[in-house]
Design a protein around this motif. Structure first.
Motif, PDB file in Angstrom:
ATOM      1  N   PHE A  11      12.772  20.980  17.360  1.00 52.06           N
ATOM      2  CA  PHE A  11      13.707  19.353  17.297  1.00 52.06           C
ATOM      3  C   PHE A  11      14.585  18.999  18.182  1.00 52.06           C
ATOM      4  O   PHE A  11      15.015  18.495  18.509  1.00 52.06           O
ATOM      5  N   GLU A  12      15.062  20.062  19.418  1.00 52.53           N
ATOM      6  CA  GLU A  12      15.808  19.919  20.543  1.00 52.53           C
ATOM      7  C   GLU A  12      15.652  18.375  21.509  1.00 52.53           C
ATOM      8  O   GLU A  12      16.119  17.788  21.150  1.00 52.53           O
ATOM      9  N   GLU A  13      14.196  18.740  21.360  1.00 53.84           N
ATOM     10  CA  GLU A  13      13.472  17.756  22.136  1.00 53.84           C
ATOM     11  C   GLU A  13      13.485  16.294  21.845  1.00 53.84           C
ATOM     12  O   GLU A  13      13.655  15.303  22.447  1.00 53.84           O
ATOM     13  N   LEU A  14      12.856  16.471  20.296  1.00 55.29           N
ATOM     14  CA  LEU A  14      12.912  14.794  19.588  1.00 55.29           C
ATOM     15  C   LEU A  14      14.202  14.180  19.914  1.00 55.29           C
ATOM     16  O   LEU A  14      14.304  13.071  19.582  1.00 55.29           O
ATOM     17  N   PHE A  15      15.245  15.050  19.283  1.00 56.45           N
ATOM     18  CA  PHE A  15      16.682  14.604  18.523  1.00 56.45           C
ATOM     19  C   PHE A  15      17.320  13.757  19.781  1.00 56.45           C
ATOM     20  O   PHE A  15      17.510  13.119  19.727  1.00 56.45           O
ATOM     21  N   PHE A  16      17.424  14.715  21.480  1.00 56.27           N
ATOM     22  CA  PHE A  16      17.925  13.700  22.533  1.00 56.27           C
ATOM     23  C   PHE A  16      16.865  12.628  23.217  1.00 56.27           C
ATOM     24  O   PHE A  16      17.618  11.674  23.035  1.00 56.27           O
ATOM     25  N   LEU A  17      15.571  12.839  22.856  1.00 58.86           N
ATOM     26  CA  LEU A  17      15.358  11.267  22.815  1.00 58.86           C
ATOM     27  C   LEU A  17      15.373  10.077  21.648  1.00 58.86           C
ATOM     28  O   LEU A  17      15.665   8.911  22.551  1.00 58.86           O
ATOM     29  N   GLN A  18      15.356  10.803  20.795  1.00 56.99           N
ATOM     30  CA  GLN A  18      15.576   9.644  19.938  1.00 56.99           C
ATOM     31  C   GLN A  18      17.238   9.198  19.538  1.00 56.99           C
ATOM     32  O   GLN A  18      17.854   8.241  19.838  1.00 56.99           O
ATOM     33  N   TYR A  19      18.224  10.309  20.477  1.00 56.66           N
ATOM     34  CA  TYR A  19      19.840  10.183  20.507  1.00 56.66           C
ATOM     35  C   TYR A  19      19.574   8.639  21.374  1.00 56.66           C
ATOM     36  O   TYR A  19      20.269   8.022  21.665  1.00 56.66           O
ATOM     37  N   SER A  20      18.810   8.944  22.565  1.00 57.09           N
ATOM     38  CA  SER A  20      19.007   8.076  23.666  1.00 57.09           C
ATOM     39  C   SER A  20      18.652   6.459  23.807  1.00 57.09           C
ATOM     40  O   SER A  20      18.963   5.604  24.080  1.00 57.09           O
ATOM     41  N   LEU A  21      17.383   6.474  23.179  1.00 59.05           N
ATOM     42  CA  LEU A  21      16.985   5.321  22.182  1.00 59.05           C
ATOM     43  C   LEU A  21      17.286   4.828  21.299  1.00 59.05           C
ATOM     44  O   LEU A  21      18.471   3.845  21.600  1.00 59.05           O
ATOM     45  N   PHE A  22      18.479   5.996  20.316  1.00 59.71           N
ATOM     46  CA  PHE A  22      19.330   5.461  19.873  1.00 59.71           C
ATOM     47  C   PHE A  22      20.529   4.636  20.633  1.00 59.71           C
ATOM     48  O   PHE A  22      21.220   3.246  19.510  1.00 59.71           O
ATOM     49  N   GLU A  23      21.541   5.134  21.690  1.00 55.98           N
ATOM     50  CA  GLU A  23      22.473   4.732  22.231  1.00 55.98           C
ATOM     51  C   GLU A  23      22.167   2.856  22.969  1.00 55.98           C
ATOM     52  O   GLU A  23      23.470   2.590  22.864  1.00 55.98           O
ATOM     53  N   GLN A  24      20.686   3.409  23.343  1.00 48.44           N
ATOM     54  CA  GLN A  24      20.902   2.156  24.111  1.00 48.44           C
ATOM     55  C   GLN A  24      20.784   1.292  23.255  1.00 48.44           C
ATOM     56  O   GLN A  24      20.850  -0.397  23.033  1.00 48.44           O
ATOM     57  N   ASN A  51      24.163   7.885   9.828  1.00 48.38           N
ATOM     58  CA  ASN A  51      25.437   8.397  10.544  1.00 48.38           C
ATOM     59  C   ASN A  51      26.257   7.571  11.523  1.00 48.38           C
ATOM     60  O   ASN A  51      27.126   8.568  12.125  1.00 48.38           O
ATOM     61  N   LYS A  52      25.848   6.460  11.938  1.00 47.30           N
ATOM     62  CA  LYS A  52      26.430   5.693  12.296  1.00 47.30           C
ATOM     63  C   LYS A  52      27.362   5.763  13.012  1.00 47.30           C
ATOM     64  O   LYS A  52      28.584   5.575  14.295  1.00 47.30           O
ATOM     65  N   ASP A  53      28.743   5.513  12.057  1.00 41.77           N
ATOM     66  CA  ASP A  53      29.883   5.240  11.995  1.00 41.77           C
ATOM     67  C   ASP A  53      30.401   6.448  11.986  1.00 41.77           C
ATOM     68  O   ASP A  53      32.010   6.724  11.899  1.00 41.77           O
ATOM     69  N   ASN A  54      29.401   7.776  12.279  1.00 37.72           N
ATOM     70  CA  ASN A  54      30.836   8.887  12.343  1.00 37.72           C
ATOM     71  C   ASN A  54      30.856   9.151  13.658  1.00 37.72           C
ATOM     72  O   ASN A  54      30.207   9.249  14.185  1.00 37.72           O
ATOM     73  N   LEU A  55      32.107   8.766  14.788  1.00 34.98           N
ATOM     74  CA  LEU A  55      32.738   8.566  15.200  1.00 34.98           C
ATOM     75  C   LEU A  55      32.584  10.022  16.292  1.00 34.98           C
ATOM     76  O   LEU A  55      32.666  10.279  16.741  1.00 34.98           O
ATOM     77  N   GLU A  56      32.973  11.128  15.221  1.00 35.49           N
ATOM     78  CA  GLU A  56      33.075  12.363  15.586  1.00 35.49           C
ATOM     79  C   GLU A  56      32.219  13.214  16.072  1.00 35.49           C
ATOM     80  O   GLU A  56      32.194  13.604  16.959  1.00 35.49           O
ATOM     81  N   LEU A  57      31.238  12.813  15.051  1.00 37.45           N
ATOM     82  CA  LEU A  57      29.721  13.077  15.133  1.00 37.45           C
ATOM     83  C   LEU A  57      29.274  12.772  16.615  1.00 37.45           C
ATOM     84  O   LEU A  57      28.880  13.459  17.512  1.00 37.45           O
ATOM     85  N   PHE A  58      29.624  11.265  17.649  1.00 32.91           N
ATOM     86  CA  PHE A  58      28.739  10.436  18.214  1.00 32.91           C
ATOM     87  C   PHE A  58      29.492  10.966  19.450  1.00 32.91           C
ATOM     88  O   PHE A  58      28.687  10.964  20.674  1.00 32.91           O
ATOM     89  N   GLU A  59      30.805  11.598  19.301  1.00 30.23           N
ATOM     90  CA  GLU A  59      31.549  11.618  20.023  1.00 30.23           C
ATOM     91  C   GLU A  59      30.972  13.147  20.948  1.00 30.23           C
ATOM     92  O   GLU A  59      31.257  13.816  21.957  1.00 30.23           O
ATOM     93  N   ALA A  60      31.065  13.849  20.116  1.00 30.47           N
ATOM     94  CA  ALA A  60      30.299  15.735  19.658  1.00 30.47           C
ATOM     95  C   ALA A  60      28.886  15.568  20.237  1.00 30.47           C
ATOM     96  O   ALA A  60      28.775  16.679  21.883  1.00 30.47           O
TER      97      ALA A  60
END
Ligand code: ADP
Ligand code: MG
Length: 684
Positions: free
Chosen positions: A217-230, A656-665
């Motif tokens: 999960f850790e690996e996949l999540f952070f990959l997806q997260y950076s793609l999502f950010e971009q 969850n894209k509107d959950n600012l708290e989550l994205f800050e974390a």
């Protein structure tokens, strides 16, 4: 003490042990922690196994009674000990060799012993090997999971496990959770600390599974997260509208061929993107030789006609050069300023180019990775193209998007690698996919032949016949220059010498490989393109993109060295004209799986079909990973096996894209986990 400290700092690790660990690519405490055992290296000891029911090759716990002990010597004078044991179900024989025999010294008939050993059945007799014998024991203590690591000579399981235990202690002192609590909850994850501990020393089957899940999960999540950010950043930007396309129309009229229907469709997709106000993010998938370059050119020309700049990057200098030369000839009448940039361009020239890019004096820039450097900035960049996208890092294409301060450039990436659509979505974020599904008309499929070395002479005589017809020939070797112990493997230098003397004395033969100076490479490629050089003896530097339609024969020496995808790309260098072309695979390999692979090359010419077979033979993670760098750097995850999880994560982020708290974390935690930190460094 920290995770990036050298293993030498750990208790009990001296210079000698550190050297052994280095052979396993373990230098730091963190490396030790990430030396995860393979899926197959866990043994579950969950109950006592009656001798009779032991499965062949099963490692298990046996509770037995000693019947007799014999010390023996083999015909080779090797000492070994034989212990006969029994339980209520039957008998077995324990075999102890050399360094293990000490275990027998304290035993006598009648003793009750607990054994961890591997069962081997032969002719109805059970032998227990690699036995660890315990005379005084508490059975409960032995239930659990055994872990075996890959080792090097001189290092034992016990020593390695000890080292990992010390590393775990350091880790516990430095530990911080890498993911926000909400995510751990929503996905049912155990803590990273628990995961690291249980991946090495699992308490039981369930915890091992949870640990594996957490790390995947850790690996996949952070990959997806950076793609999502971009993707988020991307969506907030608009690109310029490019609605004039007279230049492209004019060029099409002038081409010696008409676009195929598939090419026309893709070109239409792109024109539609250009007229919408949004930013194009498109992937073109088309097999080797399907004609992707011309689409790139039409796209570039359109950007330029509308008053903007365009850039295209290719994974090798040779391919980038080829594009540059081709663009110059093909676009001559448009009087554009086209420049080339790679790491081999001289500093003074580079400075001038950078300057002119910023002053909008250059219309088209062609080059390699070095264009991704931050210093390369454009005044009016409207389009970035990446050729052979699978050769770049997963996140690299995003660098192109930051090349222009004013608006975001349109992005077009091209690849011959067929990836399932859902996966493309997850891996390429918001890229839309266009496929070129058919080849230009009049192409004859390349005939592929597979031979052992006995036929080498005949093959090269055949090559001479092709040359006599005015065609050109590629010879590909796995090595540039063989070391002594690699005498069996063809190298460019040796093969060149041999072929030149024996077969090709009448012709111009040249060599090409990565170690040549850029000037030399250019000269050779140019010579081959103009036909002045008839035979090119090369390493796989010519693997992608090279286009010399008059070449009709490709001979691959030691073909067993190459993977299917690579062979398919190499073969794609011929069959680009109207002549019948041939690809000869020479191999002496007696390994069954390499023959199977090579035979697939003979059977199929279709890249999609071969990719499917590659998938079957190697598993998808490996197949894709090897091509798309970044994806092979997962330690635990496998993008195909885990594709469902990838999709789940991807929609979770979306929801969850509107959950600012989550994205800050998340912003904070991105740099928190040692597992992913290093992974990120490799993605770029
Ligand atoms: P790839 O998709 O592998 O990048 P290229 O763009 O290099 O393929 O094209 C391979 C060859 O096919 C080139 O020589 C190119 O000029 C030629 N070509 C491209 N499109 C057509 C077409 N529609 N008809 C005939 N030849 C074509
Ligand atoms: Mg190409």
């Amino acid at each position: 003490m920290g995770l990036q400290d050298n293993v030498l700092k750990l208790k009990g690790i001296g210079a000698k042990r550190a050297q052994l660990l280095e052979k396993l690519a373990i230098n730091t405490v963190s490396d030790l922690l990430k030396f995860y055992p393979k899926q197959s290296s866990y043994t579950f000891l969950e109950n006592i196994v009656p001798l009779k029911t032991a499965e062949n090759y099963q490692t298990a716990l046996f509770l037995t009674n000693v019947v007799g002990i014999q010390n023996r010597q083999s015909r080779q004078r090797l000492k070994y000990t034989n212990i006969i044991v029994k339980d209520s179900s039957g008998y077995a024989e324990i075999l102890l060799f050399a360094s293990q025999t000490y275990q027998a010294k304290i035993l006598k008939p009648g003793d009750n012993i607990l054994i961890i050993a591997k069962a081997e059945w032969q002719h109805g007799k059970l032998t227990l090997k690699n036995a660890i014998i315990n005379k005084h024991f508490n059975v409960e203590e032995f239930f659990g999971v055994l872990t075996k690591y890959k080792l090097v000579k001189g290092l034992t399981q016990k020593q390695l496990q000890q080292a990992i235990k010390s590393a775990l202690q350091v880790y516990k002192k430095n530990y911080s959770e890498s993911l926000p609590i909400k995510i751990c909850k929503d996905f049912g994850l155990i803590s990273l600390e628990q995961a690291i501990e249980n991946i090495h020393f699992p308490q039981n089957r369930n915890l091992l599974q949870s640990a594996q899940y957490r790390l995947i999960f850790e690996e996949l999540f952070f990959l997806q997260y950076s793609l999502f950010e971009q993707k988020q950043q991307q969506e907030n930007k608009s690109s310029v509208v490019l609605n004039k396309n007279e230049y492209a129309k004019n060029l099409l009229k002038k081409l010696p061929f008409e676009l195929t229907v598939a090419q026309k469709n893709v070109w239409q997709d792109i024109k539609n993107d250009f007229q919408a106000k949004k930013c194009m993010q498109r992937l073109i998938q088309g097999d080797v030789g399907s004609g992707k370059t011309i689409i790139a050119i039409l796209t570039i020309l359109t950007a330029v006609e509308n008053g903007y700049q365009a850039v295209i990057i290719a994974p090798t200098e040779i391919l980038a050069r080829q594009h540059y030369n081709y663009f110059q000839t093909l676009l001559a009448e448009f009087a554009l300023k086209i420049e080339f940039l790679s790491s081999s361009v001289l500093a003074s020239k580079r400075t001038r180019i950078l300057e002119e890019l910023r002053n909008n004096k250059i219309n088209i820039l062609v080059g390699t990775h070095s264009i991704l450097n931050e210093q390369v900035q454009f005044a009016k960049l409207a389009l970035g193209i990446i050729d052979e996208q699978h050769r770049f890092g997963v996140l690299q294409r995003q660098c192109l998007l930051a090349k222009n301060q004013i608006s975001t450039p349109h992005l077009l990436v091209m690849s011959a690698t067929p990836i399932p659509r859902t996966l493309a979505l997850a891996l390429y974020g918001n890229l839309e996919v266009s496929r070129i599904e058919s080849m230009p008309e009049g192409r004859k499929p390349v005939k592929t032949l597979l031979y052992t070395l006995e036929m080498r002479d005949k093959i090269y005589q055949g090559a001479c016949r092709q040359l006599a017809l005015g065609r050109q020939v590629y010879v590909v070797c796995p090595l540039i220059e063989g070391e002594d112990e690699e005498e069996e493997i063809s190298s460019v230098l040796k093969t060149h010498k041999f072929l030149k003397e024996k077969y090709f004395s009448k012709y111009n033969c040249a060599i090409l490989h990565g170690k040549l100076a850029s000037k030399e490479k250019d000269k050779v490629m140019l010579g081959f393109i103009t036909g002045e050089i008839q035979i090119l003896i090369s390493t796989t530097v010519i693997e992608v993109g090279i286009n010399v339609p008059n070449a009709s024969l490709m001979i691959i020496e030691n073909a067993e060295f190459f993977g299917l995808a690579q062979l398919h790309q190499l073969r794609g260098r011929v069959g680009r004209g109207s002549e019948q072309s041939y690809c000869v695979l020479l191999s002496e390999s007696s390994k069954q799986d390499s023959w199977e692979r090579l035979e697939l090359m003979v059977k199929y010419t279709d890249g999609f079909k071969l990719a499917e077979e590659d998938l079957r033979l190697r598993g998808a993670g490996e197949m894709l990973g090897e091509q798309q760098h970044g994806l092979s750097d997962f330690l635990m995850a496998d993008i195909i096996r885990d594709s469902e999880l990838i999709l789940r994560i991807s929609s979770y982020l979306q929801n969850n894209k509107d959950n600012l708290e989550l994205f800050e974390a998340l912003q904070k935690s991105k740099l928190n986990s040692f597992v992913t930190q290093e992974f990120f460094q490799r993605l770029n």
